[in-house]
Design an enzyme around this catalytic site. Structure first.
Site, PDB file in Angstrom:
ATOM      1  N   ASP A   1     -58.462 -26.472 -79.582  1.00 16.15           N
ATOM      2  CA  ASP A   1     -58.399 -27.635 -80.479  1.00 16.15           C
ATOM      3  C   ASP A   1     -57.246 -28.530 -80.006  1.00 16.15           C
ATOM      4  OD1 ASP A   1     -58.616 -27.957 -84.062  1.00 16.15           O
ATOM      5  OD2 ASP A   1     -57.741 -29.350 -82.661  1.00 16.15           O
TER       6      ASP A   1
ATOM      7  N   ASP B   1     -62.766 -32.819 -80.818  1.00 14.10           N
ATOM      8  CA  ASP B   1     -61.584 -32.227 -80.162  1.00 14.10           C
ATOM      9  C   ASP B   1     -61.533 -30.711 -80.256  1.00 14.10           C
ATOM     10  OD1 ASP B   1     -60.741 -31.756 -82.823  1.00 14.10           O
ATOM     11  OD2 ASP B   1     -58.654 -32.081 -82.267  1.00 14.10           O
ATOM     12  N   GLU B   2     -62.659 -30.089 -80.567  1.00 14.37           N
ATOM     13  CA  GLU B   2     -62.621 -28.655 -80.851  1.00 14.37           C
ATOM     14  C   GLU B   2     -63.869 -27.968 -80.301  1.00 14.37           C
ATOM     15  OE1 GLU B   2     -61.978 -28.141 -85.009  1.00 14.37           O
ATOM     16  OE2 GLU B   2     -62.442 -26.017 -84.974  1.00 14.37           O
TER      17      GLU B   2
END
Ligand code: TTP
Ligand code: MG
Length: 369
Positions: free
Chosen positions: A14, A108-109
């Site tokens: 993340d 973003d993960e």
């Protein structure tokens, strides 16, 4: 504390303060300062805050106006979604170049399947170095025997966290943490647990199955107890199944007029059904979300016999839920949702749709672990 390699099957990666970090790449002079990315307008909320701003209590989802009061010296920047999407694409390409099975959770993960790596930790260090080279971003990583441990470990030491834990180590490390730390245990579930005197993960893990079953029903009680023991069987699945679709709107001015609320709900239901038809989706669970002017948020849902995307059905159920809830204060945000796509059970436990819904509604569980 190190876990044996054979225990380390899944990583969750993340990016740290994603939107802000992207902004700092092109404005390096702002590094080290409190920086906030938020929309503009009277109802704007913070999308992300730099770790310097977080020290002032500024975090995601709080109103930008409140963030300004908490941290007057913070620098506010508007979001630039095309750039965030482009950098996310580069990030995911790096991940996919290193790891065969990557489950993208959000911009973003991502979960990474590390099965087969002789040294999962070394592999993840290489991935992080390449992300830094290719994008300039730093990330936090959690590595564990399953997605649940990986997720909670990734959050434990942000930013630049790198935490590897076996299931037993996770149980020990988070024993005294509140159950709310676990994905899938949202505020409602946590409140119910607190009333039962279960205020830590260890207490929940040791709770009597009968006690949990009496309060949560057979399915949800087992799932909650399993999570408290950090057990999770979900695989890293490269293509995530879409389970629900929703529309919501934050009003510029809070609305107390029931007729206005009904009209807006009907409009959003119609838009939602058009989109469902376009994607050939239908679902059995119809829900509404209402955020009041004091920021309290209520969700209500009903599960019907057959999957639907019929605008009249969705609208009438949504309107009925709104009437039954009868907002006690002016409404800030209103939303409608159709969920339980493609599953005969509609995602709800028979006879207890509202409880299953509470669990489903939790944004973290919406990312099916
Ligand atoms: P997160 O990964 O939850 O948060 P973050 O990357 O900003 O910070 P960290 O991971 O270090 O805790 O979310 C990723 C991006 O998603 C975030 O940069 C902005 C966006 N976002 C919102 O727009 N609204 C929100 O409420 C949240 C939580 C995130
Ligand atoms: Mg992040």
């Amino acid at each position: 504390m190190h876990a044996g390699s054979c225990e380390l099957k899944v990583a969750l990666l993340d990016v740290d303060a994603f939107y802000v970090s992207v902004e700092l790449l092109r404005r390096p002079e702002l590094c080290g300062k409190p920086v906030v990315v938020s929309g503009t307008g009277p109802r704007a909320v913070v999308t992300t805050a730099s770790y310097e701003a977080r020290r002032f209590g500024v975090g995601s989802a709080i109103p930008a106006s409140r963030a300004r009061r908490l941290c007057p010296e913070a620098i506010f920047l508007p979001p630039d979604f095309p750039t965030y999407r482009a950098i996310s694409k580069t990030l995911m390409e790096v991940l996919k170049a290193h790891v065969e099975r990557v489950e993208v959770v959000s911009l973003d993960e991502a979960y990474l399947d590390l099965e087969g790596f002789i040294s999962p930790r070394a592999a993840m260090r290489r991935v992080l170095a390449e992300i830094q080279r290719e994008t300039g971003l730093t990330c936090s990583v959690g590595i564990g025997p399953n997605k649940l441990v990986a997720k909670v470990a990734s959050d434990a030491e942000k930013p630049r966290g790198f935490v590897t834990l076996t299931r037993e180590q996770a149980c020990a490390r988070f024993a005294s943490a509140p159950p709310r730390l676990l994905p899938g245990i949202g505020p409602k579930t946590a409140e119910t647990l607190a009333k039962l005197g279960l205020e830590t993960i260890a207490a929940l893990a040791a709770a009597s199955p009968e006690l949990l079953r009496s309060r949560f029903g057979p399915t949800q009680s087992l799932e909650i107890a399993r999570r408290a023991r950090f057990e999770h069987g979900g695989a890293v699945t490269p293509v995530r199944e879409v389970v629900s679709e929703s529309r919501e709107r934050t009003f510029d001015i809070d609305v107390a007029d029931a007729q206005v609320l009904r009209e807006e709900l009907a409009r959003m239901a119609s838009e939602l059904c058009t989109s469902l038809a376009r994607h050939r989706r239908s679902g059995r669970t119809i829900g509404i979300k209402v955020r009041l002017d004091d920021f309290s948020t209520a969700t209500r849902a009903r599960t019907i016999a057959e999957p639907t995307r019929d605008v009249e059905t969705v609208t009438s159920v949504a309107l009925r839920l709104l009437r039954e809830y009868d907002p006690p204060r002016p409404v800030r945000l209103l939303g409608v949702r159709v969920g339980g796509f493609g599953s005969a059970g509609g995602g709800a436990v028979a006879g207890r749709p509202e409880r299953a819904e509470a669990l489903q509604d939790d944004p973290q569980l919406a990312l099916p672990l």
